[in-house]
Design an enzyme around this catalytic site. Sequence first.
Site, PDB file in Angstrom:
ATOM      1  N   ALA A   1      33.860  50.741  38.893  1.00  0.00           N
ATOM      2  CA  ALA A   1      33.977  51.642  37.738  1.00  0.00           C
ATOM      3  C   ALA A   1      33.664  53.089  38.093  1.00  0.00           C
ATOM      4  CB  ALA A   1      33.098  51.165  36.578  1.00  0.00           C
TER       5      ALA A   1
ATOM      6  N   GLN B   1      40.555  47.457  45.091  1.00  0.00           N
ATOM      7  CA  GLN B   1      40.327  46.570  43.952  1.00  0.00           C
ATOM      8  C   GLN B   1      39.698  47.347  42.807  1.00  0.00           C
ATOM      9  OE1 GLN B   1      37.072  45.169  42.817  1.00  0.00           O
ATOM     10  NE2 GLN B   1      38.031  43.882  41.256  1.00  0.00           N
ATOM     11  N   SER B   2      40.263  47.203  41.603  1.00  0.00           N
ATOM     12  CA  SER B   2      39.744  47.840  40.395  1.00  0.00           C
ATOM     13  C   SER B   2      39.721  49.361  40.570  1.00  0.00           C
ATOM     14  CB  SER B   2      38.360  47.274  40.065  1.00  0.00           C
ATOM     15  OG  SER B   2      37.921  47.693  38.794  1.00  0.00           O
TER      16      SER B   2
ATOM     17  N   ASP C   1      43.218  40.072  32.058  1.00  0.00           N
ATOM     18  CA  ASP C   1      42.299  41.150  32.418  1.00  0.00           C
ATOM     19  C   ASP C   1      42.070  42.050  31.211  1.00  0.00           C
ATOM     20  OD1 ASP C   1      40.966  43.351  33.487  1.00  0.00           O
ATOM     21  OD2 ASP C   1      42.022  43.219  35.407  1.00  0.00           O
TER      22      ASP C   1
ATOM     23  N   HIS D   1      39.534  40.028  35.006  1.00  0.00           N
ATOM     24  CA  HIS D   1      39.268  41.061  36.004  1.00  0.00           C
ATOM     25  C   HIS D   1      38.423  40.533  37.156  1.00  0.00           C
ATOM     26  CE1 HIS D   1      39.427  45.314  37.025  1.00  0.00           C
ATOM     27  NE2 HIS D   1      38.126  45.299  37.286  1.00  0.00           N
TER      28      HIS D   1
END
Length: 499
Positions: free
Chosen positions: A235, A304-305, A408, A440
């Site tokens: 994040a 990833q993410s 997700d 997710h």
Amino acid sequence: MVPAAKVIGAFYTRMLPVQFPSRLVDLKKMKTDSDISHSSEIHDESLDILPTVVPNSASVLAPSSLDMKNPTALSRHLSLLDEGSDTPLLAASTPLNNSFNNRRRRTASDSNIYGFRPERQRSFRQDVGHAAAETYLITRLTFRLLTYLGLGYRWIIQFLALGCYAMFLMPGFIQSKHLQRGCADVLDIAYYYYFSKCVRRSIVYGEEPRNRLDLYIPENMDEPKPVVAFITGGAWIIGYKAWGSLLGQELVERNVIVACIDYRNFPQGTISDMVKDASQGISFVCNNIAEYGGDPNRIYLVGQSAGAHIAACALVHQAIKEAETERTGLTWSVSQLKAYVGISGGYNLLNLVDHFHKRGLYSSIFLSVMEGEHSLARFSPEILVKNPSFRQAVSLLPPIFLLHGTGDYSIPSEASTNFAAALRSMGAQAEVRLYEGKTHTDLFLQDPLRGGKDELLKDILSVIHAGDPLAQADDTAAPPRRRLVPEILLKLARKVSPF
């Protein structure tokens, strides 16, 4: 304990208050906490995760007058991401026009490569101390932030959910069996990361505090190995290179070298710092991986993410700079990458601001991370590739593979399908693989811990081993991975997960 600290740390990622940006200056006090900075028990590397730079809104925000439709102006701005104010950030690296075009590729005739085994310099006692220091510091920093920000009833509920989520998955990280120091024998993830001889932690790739990467190197180095440069998620606030340990262990078992690249997080840095760090880490891998037995002709970029977003930004920005500057002064080229694989990433920030706000990453925090609302387009790969002025840059991109779960809720799967459509509309090669009902964290965490056949790992290996029948045969014949967490705990973790 490290994954538990990550999950607990995700609490303030999801629940930061609106007033947080105005109080950032107080966070600098954590860096000077005497019992951290003067403790002989804390390894120097551990200090790298502490915020040392608090962004000043007047200095980090790009000029509002920047014309997104002016390719020359935007290209110049992107070049400044690597240059800084006076001295280029990559000054210590060899410029691309001196090294990339003329750099001699390592071949099988070169000696001391494929039998290379980096020696571990730390003793077992030092390893134990380092593991304890990192875990303690991450956990304490998390709780200090939570204490500083205060707790409301909603936060307490989320905190309890995260604690339960970590508890349910903990058996996969702290098992007491098979604690050998080899590669294939180690099944305990935390022990593997800290003590396996196949993991070489915290290799320095730049001058910033978080400019470190972990290398996962197979035991069998009788030939050059394909390489994955991996950018972890978090994040944009709690990303850390150790979060890639599970994927690193899986790929090393399939004879793939993995470089998990760390980068500055907010508030230690903003998005331009993160992209700059990722680009510098990619440069290090491209220009130095042969020294570790990697094949410089088979390097794959994976994110990833939030790491998928950062990696995509680094890739697209680099292509734009190459198209405009003809590689002058650049330290790596997108042509050195065989493919890009994005896992559960977001590529159009304009479409995600409100979504993240509803999910708990408040817009005031998110816009601070992204350097203001006017910078969202500049750090949205989907928007950049749709700009007709950048068609030449898009043509330089390697094949792109986007993997996403349809269940997700953190980043909707439409983020990947829309990005792929934008790429294809401009003539780029892009494919999407959707996993029905996967959330997710299912793809990256729960499924690998479940054991058996891992669909995400299978798809990543299909990209890496494309055109290599022997490697594909080995992948097909590979035994299923052992289950690390009972199914009932995985289901409970999925039920309580706030992600």
